[in-house]
Each structure stands twice: as structure tokens, then as C-alpha cells.
Design a protein around this motif. Structure first.
Motif, PDB file in Angstrom:
ATOM      1  N   GLN A 284       4.224  -3.273 -15.789  1.00  0.00           N
ATOM      2  CA  GLN A 284       3.472  -3.078 -14.562  1.00  0.00           C
ATOM      3  C   GLN A 284       3.556  -4.313 -13.667  1.00  0.00           C
ATOM      4  OE1 GLN A 284       2.168  -0.155 -13.601  1.00  0.00           O
ATOM      5  NE2 GLN A 284       1.952  -1.261 -11.663  1.00  0.00           N
ATOM      6  N   ALA A 285       3.641  -5.502 -14.277  1.00  0.00           N
ATOM      7  CA  ALA A 285       3.804  -6.722 -13.486  1.00  0.00           C
ATOM      8  C   ALA A 285       5.127  -6.680 -12.718  1.00  0.00           C
ATOM      9  CB  ALA A 285       3.753  -7.956 -14.385  1.00  0.00           C
ATOM     10  N   PHE A 286       6.182  -6.197 -13.386  1.00  0.00           N
ATOM     11  CA  PHE A 286       7.474  -6.090 -12.689  1.00  0.00           C
ATOM     12  C   PHE A 286       7.397  -5.063 -11.566  1.00  0.00           C
ATOM     13  CE2 PHE A 286      11.705  -4.311 -12.101  1.00  0.00           C
ATOM     14  CZ  PHE A 286      12.429  -5.467 -11.854  1.00  0.00           C
ATOM     15  N   THR A 287       6.692  -3.959 -11.802  1.00  0.00           N
ATOM     16  CA  THR A 287       6.519  -2.959 -10.750  1.00  0.00           C
ATOM     17  C   THR A 287       5.750  -3.549  -9.565  1.00  0.00           C
ATOM     18  OG1 THR A 287       6.516  -1.184 -12.392  1.00  0.00           O
ATOM     19  CG2 THR A 287       5.583  -0.675 -10.234  1.00  0.00           C
ATOM     20  N   ALA A 288       4.750  -4.377  -9.842  1.00  0.00           N
ATOM     21  CA  ALA A 288       3.994  -5.022  -8.766  1.00  0.00           C
ATOM     22  C   ALA A 288       4.898  -5.918  -7.935  1.00  0.00           C
ATOM     23  CB  ALA A 288       2.837  -5.826  -9.354  1.00  0.00           C
ATOM     24  N   LEU A 289       5.763  -6.680  -8.612  1.00  0.00           N
ATOM     25  CA  LEU A 289       6.691  -7.545  -7.874  1.00  0.00           C
ATOM     26  C   LEU A 289       7.622  -6.719  -7.001  1.00  0.00           C
ATOM     27  CD1 LEU A 289       7.662 -10.094 -10.673  1.00  0.00           C
ATOM     28  CD2 LEU A 289       6.066 -10.433  -8.795  1.00  0.00           C
ATOM     29  N   ALA A 290       8.126  -5.602  -7.543  1.00  0.00           N
ATOM     30  CA  ALA A 290       9.031  -4.756  -6.775  1.00  0.00           C
ATOM     31  C   ALA A 290       8.327  -4.136  -5.579  1.00  0.00           C
ATOM     32  CB  ALA A 290       9.605  -3.666  -7.679  1.00  0.00           C
ATOM     33  N   THR A 291       7.064  -3.773  -5.752  1.00  0.00           N
ATOM     34  CA  THR A 291       6.318  -3.158  -4.650  1.00  0.00           C
ATOM     35  C   THR A 291       6.086  -4.156  -3.524  1.00  0.00           C
ATOM     36  OG1 THR A 291       5.208  -1.703  -6.238  1.00  0.00           O
ATOM     37  CG2 THR A 291       4.228  -1.896  -4.051  1.00  0.00           C
ATOM     38  N   VAL A 292       5.672  -5.372  -3.867  1.00  0.00           N
ATOM     39  CA  VAL A 292       5.450  -6.385  -2.838  1.00  0.00           C
ATOM     40  C   VAL A 292       6.773  -6.746  -2.163  1.00  0.00           C
ATOM     41  CG1 VAL A 292       4.668  -8.749  -2.416  1.00  0.00           C
ATOM     42  CG2 VAL A 292       3.399  -7.285  -3.980  1.00  0.00           C
ATOM     43  N   GLU A 293       7.841  -6.825  -2.944  1.00  0.00           N
ATOM     44  CA  GLU A 293       9.150  -7.123  -2.358  1.00  0.00           C
ATOM     45  C   GLU A 293       9.572  -6.017  -1.396  1.00  0.00           C
ATOM     46  OE1 GLU A 293      13.713  -8.086  -3.845  1.00  0.00           O
ATOM     47  OE2 GLU A 293      12.058  -8.002  -5.285  1.00  0.00           O
ATOM     48  N   GLU A 294       9.302  -4.786  -1.756  1.00  0.00           N
ATOM     49  CA  GLU A 294       9.641  -3.676  -0.869  1.00  0.00           C
ATOM     50  C   GLU A 294       8.809  -3.725   0.412  1.00  0.00           C
ATOM     51  OE1 GLU A 294       9.956   1.223  -1.027  1.00  0.00           O
ATOM     52  OE2 GLU A 294       9.310   0.080  -2.773  1.00  0.00           O
ATOM     53  N   LEU A 295       7.534  -4.125   0.287  1.00  0.00           N
ATOM     54  CA  LEU A 295       6.702  -4.275   1.475  1.00  0.00           C
ATOM     55  C   LEU A 295       7.276  -5.325   2.414  1.00  0.00           C
ATOM     56  CD1 LEU A 295       4.079  -3.879   3.129  1.00  0.00           C
ATOM     57  CD2 LEU A 295       3.004  -5.558   1.614  1.00  0.00           C
ATOM     58  N   LEU A 296       7.692  -6.452   1.859  1.00  0.00           N
ATOM     59  CA  LEU A 296       8.282  -7.506   2.689  1.00  0.00           C
ATOM     60  C   LEU A 296       9.577  -7.031   3.334  1.00  0.00           C
ATOM     61  CD1 LEU A 296       7.698 -10.612   0.371  1.00  0.00           C
ATOM     62  CD2 LEU A 296       6.345  -9.893   2.348  1.00  0.00           C
ATOM     63  N   LYS A 297      10.369  -6.261   2.603  1.00  0.00           N
ATOM     64  CA  LYS A 297      11.604  -5.727   3.167  1.00  0.00           C
ATOM     65  C   LYS A 297      11.302  -4.744   4.294  1.00  0.00           C
ATOM     66  CE  LYS A 297      15.812  -3.237   1.868  1.00  0.00           C
ATOM     67  NZ  LYS A 297      16.544  -2.569   0.751  1.00  0.00           N
ATOM     68  N   GLU A 298      10.249  -3.949   4.126  1.00  0.00           N
ATOM     69  CA  GLU A 298       9.864  -2.988   5.158  1.00  0.00           C
ATOM     70  C   GLU A 298       9.447  -3.701   6.438  1.00  0.00           C
ATOM     71  OE1 GLU A 298       9.137   0.855   6.676  1.00  0.00           O
ATOM     72  OE2 GLU A 298      10.158   0.207   4.848  1.00  0.00           O
ATOM     73  N   TRP A 299       8.843  -4.869   6.291  1.00  0.00           N
ATOM     74  CA  TRP A 299       8.377  -5.634   7.448  1.00  0.00           C
ATOM     75  C   TRP A 299       9.348  -6.751   7.812  1.00  0.00           C
ATOM     76  CZ3 TRP A 299       2.360  -6.524   7.097  1.00  0.00           C
ATOM     77  CH2 TRP A 299       1.726  -5.273   7.115  1.00  0.00           C
ATOM     78  N   ASP A 300      10.580  -6.674   7.356  1.00  0.00           N
ATOM     79  CA  ASP A 300      11.529  -7.760   7.558  1.00  0.00           C
ATOM     80  C   ASP A 300      11.777  -8.030   9.037  1.00  0.00           C
ATOM     81  OD1 ASP A 300      13.256  -9.708   6.280  1.00  0.00           O
ATOM     82  OD2 ASP A 300      14.920  -8.567   7.136  1.00  0.00           O
ATOM     83  N   LEU A 301      11.794  -6.980   9.846  1.00  0.00           N
ATOM     84  CA  LEU A 301      12.020  -7.134  11.277  1.00  0.00           C
ATOM     85  C   LEU A 301      10.718  -7.150  12.070  1.00  0.00           C
ATOM     86  CD1 LEU A 301      15.080  -4.772  11.704  1.00  0.00           C
ATOM     87  CD2 LEU A 301      15.042  -7.220  11.222  1.00  0.00           C
ATOM     88  N   GLY A 302       9.608  -7.275  11.371  1.00  0.00           N
ATOM     89  CA  GLY A 302       8.303  -7.270  12.027  1.00  0.00           C
ATOM     90  C   GLY A 302       7.507  -6.065  11.592  1.00  0.00           C
ATOM     91  N   GLY A 303       6.225  -6.283  11.399  1.00  0.00           N
ATOM     92  CA  GLY A 303       5.352  -5.215  10.939  1.00  0.00           C
ATOM     93  C   GLY A 303       4.606  -4.555  12.070  1.00  0.00           C
ATOM     94  N   PRO A 304       3.555  -3.834  11.752  1.00  0.00           N
ATOM     95  CA  PRO A 304       2.790  -3.108  12.777  1.00  0.00           C
ATOM     96  C   PRO A 304       1.979  -4.049  13.655  1.00  0.00           C
ATOM     97  CG  PRO A 304       1.728  -2.914  10.646  1.00  0.00           C
ATOM     98  CD  PRO A 304       3.033  -3.605  10.394  1.00  0.00           C
TER      99      PRO A 304
END
Length: 836
Positions: A284-304
């Protein structure tokens, strides 16, 4: 000091330094500022704000003990208190735990005096004593004397006569006689034996509170029987109250319906293999890291965008939840987790929006276990509560994710205590969340929810007491529930049990519930070291399949994951991530500057299976069309060596919105921007490439957008910080020294005796002569001193040298050698021989 202390200050003077340190540690608000002497310490300990804070931190049994003292005689013998807590029949558990409760109240300066004369401090008694406006959790009402205050003497005589007592001509004696009757078990039992059954039923309904009931103008006979004998006393036009002494008799002497001397057990317990728990937590710790990394990738060009009131909109939260493939509530948790770790923030621009911070770039380059440590340390110390996102504040406004007003100062303490309770269990042992919540409510009943008080009066002829509020609805219980859920998501716990690295995470060097940030970070680092061997090793290969997909058998190394993320779209996640190759994804890789040959070589290098023919054909086909059309900035133009292809575009109805016209056999002009022209032609199925003013193909690799440097949000403290041992020791020395200066016995001087608290007054000549004599005799003096700011104080000093208009002396008040200008000393007096 000898004899029984007469005040709290006198008792505090008898305490050892260790006892005063314990008081100041338990009640750190007493240290701001450091009291000048013991009298000031006692006065501050009795203020309402300080007493309320101290009472809120009592466990249920200690609080019940204080509530019993509030309804007991003042002062109260220990045996009387024991009878109130255990009842006439006694309770072995209460008897065993009562000394601890009294000692805790004494340690916190809420109770003082010897066992024969226990006194609850006045402010605490005012808070806990029953009244019509503020009923006691005991459910007891006023005493007979309090309830009958102001009653006419004639009515008093009628009541004691009906109760079978001799009449008197003194109201005080009449009230005392009735009180003695209600307190006498044998006589009270005989009186109740003559009561109608309906009358006893009414008393039973008011027995455990609230003690107030309503009556009509013409009470029924069974109510009249009670009123005539003082078992119900009028408390207004249509209200009556059950007096405290009568209620205690009916209760068998108990102040509380259910004393709780021991905390509820953490049960039922489920034992699991500790290794399985650690593995589940690591996954679950690895899943948490992947989720946060995906969030950062989603906001890579700027967030809402940031709302005017702060935070992100509900629509943007839904979009983020969709991108993370989770619920909105969990998306709010991941957002707040990244925010607490300093990975995302607002950019502070005019059109403010959220984005990743520069710290996110550094975080992405760290090993997995170090990235987890940063998230865990930020989560554990954060005061923001993601669980309240979407609820309304006191003004009815919705609370937004990443917005203001999400801080709840008890959150860090509750997180540590909830995890600490799991840490008391054997490794691999899990208990239901309800058991943890019940224990936390026992430990802090007033902070966990309102006690069963303040209820509406019951009708004396049949209504029952209103139930208390659901304890599960209070903030502290909700914080604990969220803690258990979030700990599982973050990998601190696994399958409901605390993991090995989770135990290390909450193991800090500090004894307090609020360790320093450095201690939290150090503990997270130690925990991450234990987690590191359990995390899956990144792989450097994929498995290409004939259906234009690639399977990653584990977490990919970062360069491979980034390159594959450009070339293919993620189709599904889990233990093995599935990527799908499409014309659009291949064109995205070509736009990023990769050639078809480079893509073929990349896949052949990193695949354990041969590159399937369909995938090779797809890359070659997209590459063959890619860049055949060239678009540049005139307004915009299309250039192509194949004039037939341009004719095809002009004849297509879908191109009408682009407003194209032929400038030359190989050039079309458009009245739209190059970006719009690119998107329009790609939507029609073509694969154009953008070119520069020099005619070179532009690489479509967008730059990452980052905020200026930002720090993680500072937690909102829950009251004053816990003092460290050095501060506590210095504070006790200062209090002792100040007390010496304030209470030391002085010899009379040749001047009018100063009033209590006034500075000594002597002439300059007398001051100088006394100082010089003290240097020769090595004696201590009491002086009045006014500093450069005009603040006056009293001090006890031992002069060492007098010269040049200054006196150098050892200052007992500050426990140091200091130099004082003689002109700032208002006066001096010798101390009695046995004062120092």
C-alpha cells in the motif's frame, strides 16, 4: 513550612522541584510568561481558561472523581469521596484506582489539601458543580439547602412536619434537620416505605438525571406527597427538582451511574502474521507513492485555478478524482497529503492556480523509501483534516480541498495516540476501529464530545431523560476514524495492524505527544529504512504483446516509465501496468523529437519479447505520415510537397472552420492560429507537424510548470508547545528564587514599613552603607529595583563588591551574578538570619 496548608500556594511551596516540573509539563500554559513566584503560579493555575484546559485533558475516571468532589462537602475527606465513587456496597476496581485519580488531580493542581481535607480548586468547582443552567454529568441536583434558599419559613415548617420531624423556629435548623433525614439511610428508607408506588416511580425517573421535572398547577396526589415532604422541591413556577441528598440515598450513595475506573479493552483482537502485515503495508505504501506521483504528473503543466475564497472547486476535485481513478474524498486526502509534504502549492500569480513545487522535482528523484518518509512525516505532523472537505463551516460555506479552514489542531495528537494504541498490541494484532475510538473517548471524554449534561427537563409524571449526543459524531472520534483509514492508505498499517515500520514511525525521543519536527523526520527516516527491503524492486523491461499493448511486470525504472508514458497510454494499473499503443500516442512520441528508428530500437532494447509486427507497422505508418504536412505562423499556413493532398484537404467539409485557401500548389493559408490548425487537421485524421520560421520541425515537448519555492504548511498548534526539560528546570529555579524574594523575612529598617508587595525605601546613604556592610559580612539583602524600562521588582541578592556606583552581587532570583546601578535601587533591607 509546617502544619496543614491553608491555600493552594502554600501547598505548592511544599512540593519538590520534580513535582513543580510535573505540574508545568502537564499544564504548559502556566509557563507563558514564567510566574514570578509560587503565589503567581497558584493564581494562574486557578484561572478559568487554564482550569478548563486542564479539565479537558483528564481521563474519564479522573474526571468522574473531580465531578464527585464538586458535589461533595468542601473540604471532603477521602473516605467520603470513596463512598461517592464506589457507593454503599463498594467497588474493588474503584477502590484500586481512586488513589491514582486523586494523585493526578493533585499533580495538576486541581485538588489540594491532605486526604482528610481534599479541596477542589474554586474554579473547577464552579465548572463542575450542578446548577439549573449547567447540569452536572452526575445527574445530581442542588442540595436541600441550595434548593430551599428563599423558601418561606411557614412552608419549611410544613415540610419538616410532613416528613415527621419536630418543628423549629429557625429556617437554618429546619433545613439542617431535613438534610440529616435525607442523609440517614435508615430513616430515609423508613420514610420511602410509606410512599405510594407512583411516587417512587417518579423518583426513579429523575434518579440519574436530569433531576428537574415539570408539574402542573394542581399536582397529582402522588406528586403532592413528594412535594409535601421535600423529596421534590419547587424550582420555579412549574418545575421541581430532586435534592441531591435524596438522590444519593436512592442511588446507594453513588455519584455516577457507571463509574469507569479502567479503560475499555482493545478487543476483540485478531492475530495475523507480522510478516504478512508488513508486506501488505509495503504494497500500500508503494501504491501511495504511485498515486502521488500520478497527481504530480497530472499537474505537470499546471493544476486547477484557485478559488477566490481559497482552495479548488468541486468540479476540479471531481476531475482530479477521475484522473486518479478514485473517489472525491480519497482524492482530497491525496491532495492534502501532497500539500502537507510541500509537493504542491499555489503559484501566487494574478491568475492564481495550483501546481507542483520545485521540491516535487527533488522528491521524484529520491529512492522510494525516502519518498515515503517525506509523505509519512508530513502526514503525521499535519493539522489539516481532509475528511471535512465538502462539509460546511460555521457560516454554512462549503470547505474546499486545499482551502483555508481545514486545520484542526488536535489532529496530530489524535493520530499519534490512535497509532500508539495499536502499538501497545503484539505485532500483527488488529482490533476493530470501534475499540480504538472507545479507548480514545475514555482518555479524553470532554475533548471527545459533550458529556451527558445540559438536557431538557423531564416531565416529573412520566417523561424520561433525553439521550446524550452520539459520541461517534464528535471531532476527536472522527479524526481517529480518519487516522485509521489514512494510515492504511499510506502503508503505516496493513490489514488493520500496525506494521513494523509504522511502530518505528511513532517512536520518537520525546515523551510528549507533540515531538519536534526534527524528531518526527528522524523517526520517519528510521521507519523508511525498515520499509526499503519490502518495497518492490523497479524493473527495466516490459513484455510487448501482439494486441498493441505492453505489460510492465512491476514498477518501472523512472527513465523507462517516463519514455513509455509518452509512447503509450496507460490502460490499467495494478500489480502489472498495461500500456496501449495508439496512433495518437505514437504521434506524441514523434512530436517529442523521436524518430521511427529510435522508437523501434527503444522497444527492442527494453522488451523481453520481440517487437510484434502490428506494433512495428503502426510506428512506421504514423511516422510515414508524420510531418508530411507542415504548419507555420503566417496567420498560419499549411505546406506540403503533395499538391493532391492539399486539394483533398480543401475539398473536405470538415476544413470549412479552418478557412483555408491555396496560395500556391504546395501551400495553403489559414485564418486560425497554428495550434488551432494543428488540432483541426489532426481531428480530420491527418498527422501534420509544426515547423519553425526556418522551416525546421518543432519538437512538441511542453515545459513543466512549477511554482516559486514554497514551504510545507505549518501546523496550527493545539495550545502552547510542550516545554523541554531545560526550560522546565530554569522555570522552577526562577519560581523558587522569586518566591524567596517575595517571602523572605526581613529585618526592620529605619524607614516606614513597606506595605505588602511594595518596594523597600531607604536613602542613598543608607543603601550604600548597608551594601558595604553586607559585602564584609557576606550576608543577603532584600532590595527594590527599577530597570531601564521602568519595571519594578523585588530581589534577594548577596553583594560581592561595591564600587563606581555599582554593586556586583549574586542574585538569588535569577540564579546568576549580576551588576546593578546603585541609583536604580529604591531601598534595601537585611534578611532575617534564617531566611536564606
Amino acid at each position: 513550612m509546617t502544619g496543614t496548608p491553608r491555600t493552594l500556594a502554600e501547598e505548592l511551596r511544599t512540593r519538590t522541584d520534580r513535582g513543580l516540573v510535573g505540574l508545568l509539563r502537564a499544564r504548559p500554559d502556566l509557563l507563558n510568561p514564567v510566574p514570578g513566584d509560587v503565589t503567581q503560579l497558584a493564581t494562574r493555575a486557578g484561572t478559568r481558561a487554564s482550569v478548563v484546559r486542564a479539565v479537558e485533558r483528564l481521563d474519564r475516571f479522573v474526571l468522574q472523581t473531580a465531578e464527585a468532589l464538586a458535589v461533595a462537602p468542601d473540604p471532603c475527606p477521602y473516605d467520603t469521596l470513596g463512598a461517592l465513587m464506589g457507593g454503599d456496597a463498594g467497588d474493588p476496581a474503584v477502590t484500586a484506582e481512586l488513589p491514582r485519580a486523586v494523585a493526578e488531580l493533585r499533580a495538576q493542581a486541581l485538588v489540594w489539601g491532605p486526604d482528610e481535607r481534599l479541596r477542589l480548586v474554586r474554579t473547577a468547582r464552579e465548572l463542575l458543580t450542578p446548577s439549573a443552567a449547567h447540569p452536572s454529568p452526575t445527574g445530581l441536583g442542588p442540595t436541600v439547602a441550595e434548593a430551599m434558599a428563599g423558601m418561606s419559613p411557614g412552608l419549611l415548617q410544613e415540610i419538616i412536619a410532613a416528613a415527621g420531624l419536630p418543628t423549629t423556629h429557625d429556617p437554618v435548623t429546619a433545613v439542617a434537620s431535613l438534610t440529616a433525614l435525607f442523609s440517614d439511610r435508615a430513616r430515609m428508607a423508613a420514610l420511602l416505605d410509606t410512599a405510594p408506588a407512583e411516587s417512587v416511580a417518579v423518583l426513579d425517573k429523575l434518579l440519574w438525571g436530569p433531576p428537574y421535572g415539570g408539574v402542573t398547577d394542581r399536582p397529582a396526589p402522588h406528586l403532592r406527597w413528594l412535594l409535601d415532604r421535600g423529596l421534590l422541591i419547587p424550582a420555579g413556577a412549574r418545575n421541581v427538582v430532586l435534592p441531591r441528598e435524596a438522590a444519593l440515598h436512592l442511588r446507594g450513595g453513588r455519584a455516577h451511574h457507571t463509574p469507569e475506573p479502567v479503560p475499555p479493552a482493545l478487543s476483540p483482537a485478531t492475530e495475523r502474521d507480522p510478516q504478512l502485515v508488513d508486506n501488505a503495508a509495503a504494497n500500500q505504501a508503494f501504491t501511495a507513492l504511485a498515486t502521488v506521483e500520478e497527481l504530480l504528473k497530472e499537474w505537470d503543466l499546471g493544476g486547477p485555478a484557485v478559488l477566490r475564497a481559497g482552495g479548488m472547486s468541486v468540479r476540479d476535485l471531481k476531475r482530479t478524482a477521475t484522473a486518479l481513478d478514485t473517489t472525491e474524498q480519497l482524492a482530497a486526502f491525496w491532495l492534502e497529503l501532497a500539500y502537507a509534504a510541500g509537493l504542491i502549492a499555489s503559484d501566487g500569480e494574478a491568475d492564481e492556480r495550483f501546481a507542483a513545487t520545485p521540491a516535487a522535482e527533488e522528491w521524484l528523484q529520491l529512492p522510494d523509501h525516502e519518498r515515503w518518509a517525506a509523505l509519512a512525516a508530513g502526514w503525521l505532523a499535519a493539522t489539516r483534516a481532509p475528511g471535512i472537505v465538502g462539509t460546511a463551516d460555521a457560516k454554512g460555506r462549503a470547505l474546499a480541498a486545499l482551502g483555508p479552514h481545514l486545520d484542526r489542531s488536535p489532529a496530530p495528537e489524535v493520530r499519534r495516540r490512535a497509532l500508539g494504541l495499536l502499538g501497545t498490541l503484539p505485532p500483527g494484532t488488529a482490533v476493530p476501529a470501534t475499540a480504538v475510538l472507545a479507548r480514545l473517548q475514555w482518555e479524553r471524554p470532554l475533548r471527545s464530545g459533550a458529556p451527558a449534561a445540559g438536557q431538557a427537563p423531564a416531565a416529573a409524571d412520566g417523561a424520561t431523560a433525553a439521550p446524550g449526543a452520539d459520541p461517534a459524531d464528535d471531532l476527536r472520534s472522527r479524526l481517529a476514524h480518519w487516522t485509521l483509514t489514512e494510515a492504511e492508505l499510506l502503508g503505516v498499517t496493513g490489514r488493520g495492524a500496525l506494521s513494523t515500520h509504522g511502530r518505528t514511525l511513532i517512536d520518537t525521543a520525546s515523551d510528549s505527544t507533540a515531538p519536534t519536527p526534527a524528531e518526527t523526520t528522524a523517526a520517519a527516516t528510521r521507519a523508511a529504512a525498515l520499509l526499503a527491503p519490502l518495497l518492490p524492486e523497479p524493473v527495466d523491461h516490459v513484455l510487448l504483446q501482439a494486441d498493441l499493448t505492453a505489460v510492465a511486470p512491476g514498477p518501472l525504472r523512472r527513465p523507462l516509465a517516463e519514455a513509455l508514458g509518452v509512447l503509450a497510454d496507460i490502460e490499467s494499473k495494478g500489480g502489472a501496468t498495461v500500456y496501449r499503443f495508439t496512433p495518437g500516442s505514437v504521434r506524441r512520441a514523434l512530436d517529442a523529437g523521436r524518430s521511427a528508428a529510435e522508437l523501434q530500437e527503444f522497444l527492442a532494447t527494453h522488451s523481453r519479447t520481440p517487437v510484434p509486427q502490428p506494433l512495428g507497422y503502426l510506428i512506421d505508418d504514423v511516422a510515414r505520415k508524420h510531418g508530411q504536412l507542415r504548419i507555420g505562423a503566417a496567420a498560419a499556413y499549411v505546406r506540403c510537397d503533395d499538391d493532391a493532398l492539399l486539394s483533398e484537404i480543401l475539398a473536405d467539409r470538415r476544413a470549412a472552420a479552418l478557412r483555408l485557401r491555396r496560395l500556391a500548389p504546395t501551400v495553403l493559408a489559414a485564418q486560425t492560429s497554428p495550434d488551432q490548425l494543428l488540432d483541426g487537421l489532426r481531428a480530420m485524421g491527418y498527422a501534420p507537424a509544426a515547423e519553425s520560421t526556418a522551416g525546421d520541425v518543432l519538437i512538441a515537448r511542453a515545459d513543466s510548470y512549477r511554482t516559486p519555492p514554497r514551504t510545507a504548511p505549518a501546523p496550527v498548534p493545539d495550545g502552547p508547545p510542550s516545554p523541554d526539560p531545560t526550560l522546565l528546570a530554569a522555570a522552577v529555579r526562577a519560581i523558587r528564587a522569586g518566591d524567596l524574594a517575595a517571602t523572605a523575612e526581613r529585618k526592620p529598617v529605619h524607614a516606614p514599613a513597606p506595605t505588602s508587595g511594595a518596594l523597600p525605601r531607604t536613602t542613598s546613604a543608607e543603601t550604600l552603607a548597608t551594601m558595604q556592610a553586607a559585602v564584609l559580612t557576606n550576608s543577603a539583602l532584600w532590595i527594590g529595583y527599577v530597570n531601564a524600562d521602568g519595571a519594578a521588582s523585588q530581589r534577594v541578592i548577596a553583594p560581592v563588591r561595591v564600587e563606581g556606583g555599582f554593586v556586583t552581587a549574586y542574585d538569588h532570583t535569577s540564579d546568576e551574578v549580576r551588576t546593578y546601578p546603585l541609583h536604580r535601587i529604591t531601598g534595601v533591607a537585611e534578611l532575617a538570619d534564617d531566611s536564606v
